[in-house]
Motif scaffolding. Sequence first.
Motif, mmCIF file in Angstrom:
data_model
loop_
_atom_site.group_PDB
_atom_site.id
_atom_site.type_symbol
_atom_site.label_atom_id
_atom_site.label_comp_id
_atom_site.label_asym_id
_atom_site.label_seq_id
_atom_site.Cartn_x
_atom_site.Cartn_y
_atom_site.Cartn_z
ATOM 1 N N ALA A 161 -8.305 3.928 3.971
ATOM 2 C CA ALA A 161 -9.064 4.930 3.163
ATOM 3 C C ALA A 161 -8.873 6.217 3.561
ATOM 4 N N ARG A 162 -8.760 7.017 2.856
ATOM 5 C CA ARG A 162 -8.912 8.809 2.897
ATOM 6 C C ARG A 162 -7.941 9.072 4.193
ATOM 7 N N GLY A 163 -6.504 8.585 4.118
ATOM 8 C CA GLY A 163 -5.565 8.990 5.203
ATOM 9 C C GLY A 163 -5.605 8.405 6.452
ATOM 10 N N THR A 164 -6.312 7.236 6.645
ATOM 11 C CA THR A 164 -6.599 6.449 7.744
ATOM 12 C C THR A 164 -6.245 4.960 7.649
ATOM 13 N N LEU A 165 -5.594 4.421 8.416
ATOM 14 C CA LEU A 165 -5.511 2.762 8.355
ATOM 15 C C LEU A 165 -6.131 2.485 9.599
ATOM 16 N N GLY A 166 -7.267 1.829 9.391
ATOM 17 C CA GLY A 166 -7.887 0.933 10.620
ATOM 18 C C GLY A 166 -7.221 -0.284 10.701
ATOM 19 N N ALA B 145 2.154 1.594 12.492
ATOM 20 C CA ALA B 145 1.355 0.427 12.157
ATOM 21 C C ALA B 145 1.759 -0.988 12.933
ATOM 22 N N LEU B 146 3.026 -1.294 12.498
ATOM 23 C CA LEU B 146 3.330 -2.669 13.104
ATOM 24 C C LEU B 146 3.622 -2.726 14.498
ATOM 25 N N LEU B 147 4.024 -1.671 14.917
ATOM 26 C CA LEU B 147 3.928 -1.584 16.475
ATOM 27 C C LEU B 147 2.520 -1.933 17.214
ATOM 28 N N ILE B 148 1.560 -1.379 16.623
ATOM 29 C CA ILE B 148 0.187 -1.613 16.994
ATOM 30 C C ILE B 148 -0.207 -2.962 16.720
ATOM 31 N N TRP C 201 0.780 -1.166 0.073
ATOM 32 C CA TRP C 201 -0.017 0.035 -0.050
ATOM 33 C C TRP C 201 0.808 1.296 -0.111
ATOM 34 N N GLN C 202 1.991 1.135 0.090
ATOM 35 C CA GLN C 202 3.176 2.431 -0.092
ATOM 36 C C GLN C 202 2.823 3.100 1.110
ATOM 37 N N LEU C 203 2.481 2.708 2.098
ATOM 38 C CA LEU C 203 2.681 3.569 3.383
ATOM 39 C C LEU C 203 3.977 4.275 3.771
ATOM 40 N N SER C 204 4.122 5.330 4.364
ATOM 41 C CA SER C 204 5.260 6.132 4.509
ATOM 42 C C SER C 204 6.180 5.069 5.640
ATOM 43 N N ALA C 205 7.567 5.291 5.725
ATOM 44 C CA ALA C 205 8.073 4.284 6.732
ATOM 45 C C ALA C 205 7.736 4.569 8.024
ATOM 46 N N ASP C 206 7.403 5.802 8.607
ATOM 47 C CA ASP C 206 7.071 6.134 9.707
ATOM 48 C C ASP C 206 5.559 5.472 10.082
ATOM 49 N N ALA C 207 4.664 5.693 9.034
ATOM 50 C CA ALA C 207 3.325 5.099 9.337
ATOM 51 C C ALA C 207 3.481 3.546 9.328
ATOM 52 N N GLN C 208 4.330 2.800 8.747
ATOM 53 C CA GLN C 208 4.617 1.255 8.729
ATOM 54 C C GLN C 208 5.095 1.051 10.058
ATOM 55 N N GLU C 209 5.979 1.764 10.408
ATOM 56 C CA GLU C 209 6.471 1.436 11.919
ATOM 57 C C GLU C 209 5.540 1.447 12.973
ATOM 58 N N LEU D 164 -10.211 -1.769 18.004
ATOM 59 C CA LEU D 164 -9.929 -1.179 16.634
ATOM 60 C C LEU D 164 -8.880 0.275 16.926
ATOM 61 N N ALA D 165 -8.083 0.356 16.164
ATOM 62 C CA ALA D 165 -7.023 1.549 16.275
ATOM 63 C C ALA D 165 -6.842 2.204 15.221
ATOM 64 N N CYS D 166 -7.235 3.549 15.006
ATOM 65 C CA CYS D 166 -6.985 4.286 13.755
ATOM 66 C C CYS D 166 -5.857 5.183 13.782
ATOM 67 N N LEU D 167 -5.147 4.904 12.870
ATOM 68 C CA LEU D 167 -3.774 5.589 12.480
ATOM 69 C C LEU D 167 -3.760 6.727 11.356
ATOM 70 N N ALA D 168 -3.515 7.734 11.419
ATOM 71 C CA ALA D 168 -3.394 8.824 10.215
ATOM 72 C C ALA D 168 -2.241 8.322 9.650
ATOM 73 N N VAL D 169 -2.183 8.242 8.090
ATOM 74 C CA VAL D 169 -1.318 7.945 7.509
ATOM 75 C C VAL D 169 -1.111 8.676 6.166
ATOM 76 N N THR D 170 0.156 8.893 5.525
ATOM 77 C CA THR D 170 0.391 9.609 4.336
ATOM 78 C C THR D 170 1.195 8.668 3.421
ATOM 79 N N GLY D 171 1.047 9.068 1.996
ATOM 80 C CA GLY D 171 1.698 8.526 1.155
ATOM 81 C C GLY D 171 1.254 6.940 0.644
#
Length: 167
Positions: A99-104, A73-76, A63-71, A154-161
Amino acid sequence: MSSETAPPSDHGAPLTTPRSGTPCPGPRSSNPHHPVKARFTLPAHEALVGCLRRAARTVLRRWQLSADAQESALLIVGELAANAAVHGRSEMSLHLVLARGTLGILVGDHGDPAPSHHRATDDDPDEHGRGLDIVHTLSTRVDLHHDDHGTWILACLAVTGARTGAD
């Protein structure tokens, strides 16, 4: 998975928890060639937590999430899956919805009740009990639903990229 233990639907509608009713954006893509959701279910064993993390890593990279978002999300995923494996029932599931900048990130335990797990008295207290604090710190929203069929967080995470074709 039976409808009794199913998490909130992610088939085109917003992903919500039964208690909160507050939406965490769900998939809106009409293009089936660009998945915006993924599901994995495994036996609830601590040894399989790494498998869920690896599966999530593969999806998040696709899904090509930014490295920070991936890190984050993987911690969560790791913290919630570890809780499901240690404190949960016979199965643990991971659902990822982008969807729309949020990872559920929805992790649940379900199935037959598992035998009670007791922490050994020689366990280091610094190694336990911080998982949900980490999840709350990294997430924009955290919802918990518990009933006779299991527990879902359910944890929602703001994501970019992210590039999935969903937006």
